[in-house]
Design a protein around this motif. Structure first.
Motif, PDB file in Angstrom:
ATOM      1  N   GLY A 114       0.798  -1.224   0.000  1.00  0.00           N
ATOM      2  CA  GLY A 114       0.000   0.000   0.000  1.00  0.00           C
ATOM      3  C   GLY A 114       0.828   1.269   0.000  1.00  0.00           C
ATOM      4  N   GLY A 115       2.057   1.204   0.492  1.00  0.00           N
ATOM      5  CA  GLY A 115       2.941   2.365   0.430  1.00  0.00           C
ATOM      6  C   GLY A 115       3.242   2.773  -0.994  1.00  0.00           C
ATOM      7  N   MET A 116       3.235   1.805  -1.908  1.00  0.00           N
ATOM      8  CA  MET A 116       3.433   2.121  -3.319  1.00  0.00           C
ATOM      9  C   MET A 116       2.233   2.879  -3.875  1.00  0.00           C
ATOM     10  N   GLY A 117       1.059   2.597  -3.313  1.00  0.00           N
ATOM     11  CA  GLY A 117      -0.123   3.362  -3.707  1.00  0.00           C
ATOM     12  C   GLY A 117      -0.012   4.811  -3.279  1.00  0.00           C
ATOM     13  N   LEU A 118       0.511   5.039  -2.075  1.00  0.00           N
ATOM     14  CA  LEU A 118       0.691   6.413  -1.610  1.00  0.00           C
ATOM     15  C   LEU A 118       1.678   7.164  -2.499  1.00  0.00           C
ATOM     16  N   ILE A 119       2.743   6.503  -2.903  1.00  0.00           N
ATOM     17  CA  ILE A 119       3.682   7.139  -3.830  1.00  0.00           C
ATOM     18  C   ILE A 119       2.972   7.491  -5.136  1.00  0.00           C
ATOM     19  N   SER A 120       2.127   6.594  -5.606  1.00  0.00           N
ATOM     20  CA  SER A 120       1.485   6.765  -6.911  1.00  0.00           C
ATOM     21  C   SER A 120       0.468   7.888  -6.940  1.00  0.00           C
ATOM     22  N   VAL A 121      -0.065   8.300  -5.785  1.00  0.00           N
ATOM     23  CA  VAL A 121      -1.008   9.424  -5.783  1.00  0.00           C
ATOM     24  C   VAL A 121      -0.299  10.759  -5.563  1.00  0.00           C
ATOM     25  N   CYS A 122       1.014  10.733  -5.351  1.00  0.00           N
ATOM     26  CA  CYS A 122       1.762  11.987  -5.262  1.00  0.00           C
ATOM     27  C   CYS A 122       1.916  12.585  -6.658  1.00  0.00           C
ATOM     28  N   ASP A 123       1.961  13.900  -6.732  1.00  0.00           N
ATOM     29  CA  ASP A 123       2.189  14.550  -8.023  1.00  0.00           C
ATOM     30  C   ASP A 123       3.632  14.367  -8.473  1.00  0.00           C
ATOM     31  N   ILE A 124       4.539  14.321  -7.513  1.00  0.00           N
ATOM     32  CA  ILE A 124       5.948  14.035  -7.784  1.00  0.00           C
ATOM     33  C   ILE A 124       6.524  13.433  -6.513  1.00  0.00           C
ATOM     34  N   ALA A 125       7.459  12.521  -6.673  1.00  0.00           N
ATOM     35  CA  ALA A 125       8.048  11.872  -5.503  1.00  0.00           C
ATOM     36  C   ALA A 125       9.556  11.800  -5.658  1.00  0.00           C
ATOM     37  N   PHE A 126      10.266  12.179  -4.614  1.00  0.00           N
ATOM     38  CA  PHE A 126      11.716  12.073  -4.542  1.00  0.00           C
ATOM     39  C   PHE A 126      12.052  11.013  -3.496  1.00  0.00           C
ATOM     40  N   ALA A 127      13.061  10.200  -3.770  1.00  0.00           N
ATOM     41  CA  ALA A 127      13.430   9.133  -2.838  1.00  0.00           C
ATOM     42  C   ALA A 127      14.885   9.245  -2.430  1.00  0.00           C
ATOM     43  N   THR A 128      15.175   8.679  -1.291  1.00  0.00           N
ATOM     44  CA  THR A 128      16.546   8.620  -0.815  1.00  0.00           C
ATOM     45  C   THR A 128      17.240   7.387  -1.377  1.00  0.00           C
ATOM     46  N   GLU A 129      18.521   7.525  -1.626  1.00  0.00           N
ATOM     47  CA  GLU A 129      19.316   6.377  -2.062  1.00  0.00           C
ATOM     48  C   GLU A 129      19.209   5.254  -1.030  1.00  0.00           C
ATOM     49  N   GLY A 130      19.172   4.057  -1.507  1.00  0.00           N
ATOM     50  CA  GLY A 130      19.107   2.923  -0.604  1.00  0.00           C
ATOM     51  C   GLY A 130      17.701   2.500  -0.245  1.00  0.00           C
ATOM     52  N   ALA A 131      16.689   3.321  -0.581  1.00  0.00           N
ATOM     53  CA  ALA A 131      15.301   2.918  -0.327  1.00  0.00           C
ATOM     54  C   ALA A 131      14.963   1.708  -1.191  1.00  0.00           C
ATOM     55  N   ARG A 132      14.167   0.820  -0.641  1.00  0.00           N
ATOM     56  CA  ARG A 132      13.733  -0.377  -1.360  1.00  0.00           C
ATOM     57  C   ARG A 132      12.225  -0.319  -1.565  1.00  0.00           C
ATOM     58  N   PHE A 133      11.780  -0.910  -2.653  1.00  0.00           N
ATOM     59  CA  PHE A 133      10.389  -0.825  -3.042  1.00  0.00           C
ATOM     60  C   PHE A 133       9.893  -2.199  -3.482  1.00  0.00           C
ATOM     61  N   GLY A 134       8.567  -2.380  -3.439  1.00  0.00           N
ATOM     62  CA  GLY A 134       8.017  -3.624  -3.945  1.00  0.00           C
ATOM     63  C   GLY A 134       6.507  -3.692  -3.816  1.00  0.00           C
ATOM     64  N   PHE A 135       5.883  -4.261  -4.841  1.00  0.00           N
ATOM     65  CA  PHE A 135       4.466  -4.617  -4.765  1.00  0.00           C
ATOM     66  C   PHE A 135       4.444  -6.044  -4.204  1.00  0.00           C
ATOM     67  N   THR A 136       4.468  -6.143  -2.897  1.00  0.00           N
ATOM     68  CA  THR A 136       4.735  -7.413  -2.215  1.00  0.00           C
ATOM     69  C   THR A 136       3.483  -8.246  -1.924  1.00  0.00           C
ATOM     70  N   GLU A 137       2.346  -7.807  -2.410  1.00  0.00           N
ATOM     71  CA  GLU A 137       1.074  -8.416  -2.023  1.00  0.00           C
ATOM     72  C   GLU A 137       0.986  -9.905  -2.353  1.00  0.00           C
ATOM     73  N   THR A 138       1.412 -10.302  -3.569  1.00  0.00           N
ATOM     74  CA  THR A 138       1.189 -11.689  -3.978  1.00  0.00           C
ATOM     75  C   THR A 138       1.952 -12.677  -3.108  1.00  0.00           C
ATOM     76  N   ARG A 139       3.014 -12.225  -2.452  1.00  0.00           N
ATOM     77  CA  ARG A 139       3.752 -13.098  -1.539  1.00  0.00           C
ATOM     78  C   ARG A 139       2.884 -13.513  -0.353  1.00  0.00           C
ATOM     79  N   LEU A 140       1.859 -12.694  -0.063  1.00  0.00           N
ATOM     80  CA  LEU A 140       0.962 -12.957   1.065  1.00  0.00           C
ATOM     81  C   LEU A 140      -0.416 -13.449   0.622  1.00  0.00           C
ATOM     82  N   GLY A 141      -0.549 -13.769  -0.674  1.00  0.00           N
ATOM     83  CA  GLY A 141      -1.852 -14.203  -1.164  1.00  0.00           C
ATOM     84  C   GLY A 141      -2.801 -13.053  -1.430  1.00  0.00           C
ATOM     85  N   LEU A 142      -2.259 -11.843  -1.548  1.00  0.00           N
ATOM     86  CA  LEU A 142      -3.048 -10.649  -1.825  1.00  0.00           C
ATOM     87  C   LEU A 142      -2.731 -10.139  -3.234  1.00  0.00           C
ATOM     88  N   ILE A 143      -3.392  -9.074  -3.651  1.00  0.00           N
ATOM     89  CA  ILE A 143      -3.072  -8.405  -4.913  1.00  0.00           C
ATOM     90  C   ILE A 143      -3.070  -6.897  -4.681  1.00  0.00           C
TER      91      ILE A 143
END
Length: 260
Positions: A114-143
């Motif tokens: 869901g954190g990726m959803g929050l990023i996606s509703v931003c008009d622009i997003a800047f990230a720090t080096e070393g940050a990790r990302f993932g649509f991790t839902e399917t690993r838990l049986g979610l989408i």
């Protein structure tokens, strides 16, 4: 209003900082946080003193996604309650997406689900080096259900196919290449870059900025009630299916059954 899961600060110049404030849980979104974020979007959107909103997370993480304890509660709920809880997430994302102020993401650390959803509703997003990302839902049986319309709009179908289904993690540079992040900065430079981006809006007409943002939504197509209900129903389906095993395995610190 006193918030329990978020923090809001507004500078004299009208730059509001909206911070997810559950650092001990890596800012995972509980039902209470969803309510508070939706209320904050309404409050900040109606406040004429607010010119720009910066979305960030307290602590070392941006957002670990949906709180799994909150999700586990849905396993015992009736279908209408499951859909109501899923709609709570959908409506919060819609409120943030349609906030009539520029929304800048200050992505200070990892973001998953869901954190990726929050990023996606931003008009622009800047990230720090070393940050990790993932649509991790399917690993838990979610989408990535309720966040799907925003993430796909952000990345496009072809790039979404690369990361939507495998649940693999990726770094800030790949997030930039996918279109989720605009630029990547060192931890020392992140705040300066976000501040400079916010300052640019202060030279613009607030009404014109709001109208320009609405124009983008009108042309691109906003997420309507039918789409929200569809994605909420899909999430409720997951809570009745493999998510029971996936989330239970997470709490029991064991692999889910499908990993053998």
């Amino acid at each position: 209003m006193a918030y329990q899961t978020i923090r809001i600060e507004i500078s004299p110049s009208g730059v509001a900082t909206l911070a997810l404030n559950r650092p001990e849980k890596h800012n995972a979104m509980s039902g209470e946080m969803l309510d508070e974020l939706a209320a904050a979007a309404s409050r900040l959107g109606e406040d004429d003193a607010v010119r720009v909103v910066i979305l960030t997370g307290e602590g070392t993480s941006f957002c670990a996604g949906g709180d799994l304890s909150w999700m586990r509660q849905q396993f015992e709920a009736q279908r209408d309650e499951r859909e109501m809880q899923a709609m709570k997430l959908a409506r919060m994302l819609k409120a943030m997406n349609e906030l009539p102020k520029p929304l800048i993401g200050r992505i200070n650390g990892p973001a998953y689900g869901g954190g990726m959803g929050l990023i996606s509703v931003c008009d622009i997003a800047f990230a720090t080096e070393g940050a990790r990302f993932g649509f991790t839902e399917t690993r838990l049986g979610l989408i990535p259900a309720t966040i799907g319309p925003y993430a796909i709009a952000r990345m496009g179908e072809a790039k979404a196919r690369r990361v939507f289904m495998s649940a693999r993690l990726f770094g800030a540079e790949e997030a930039r290449e996918l279109g989720l992040i605009a630029r990547v900065f060192s931890p020392a430079d992140l705040d300066g870059a976000v501040e400079a981006e916010a300052q640019a809006y202060l030279a613009c007409s607030p009404k014109a900025v709001a109208m320009a943002k609405r124009l983008i939504g009108d042309v691109a197509g906003q997420t309507d009630e039918q789409m929200m209900r569809h994605t909420a129903a899909l999430l409720a389906d997951c809570w009745e299916g493999d998510a029971v095993e996936g989330v239970t395995a997470f709490f029991e610190k064991r692999p889910p059954a499908w990993r053998g």
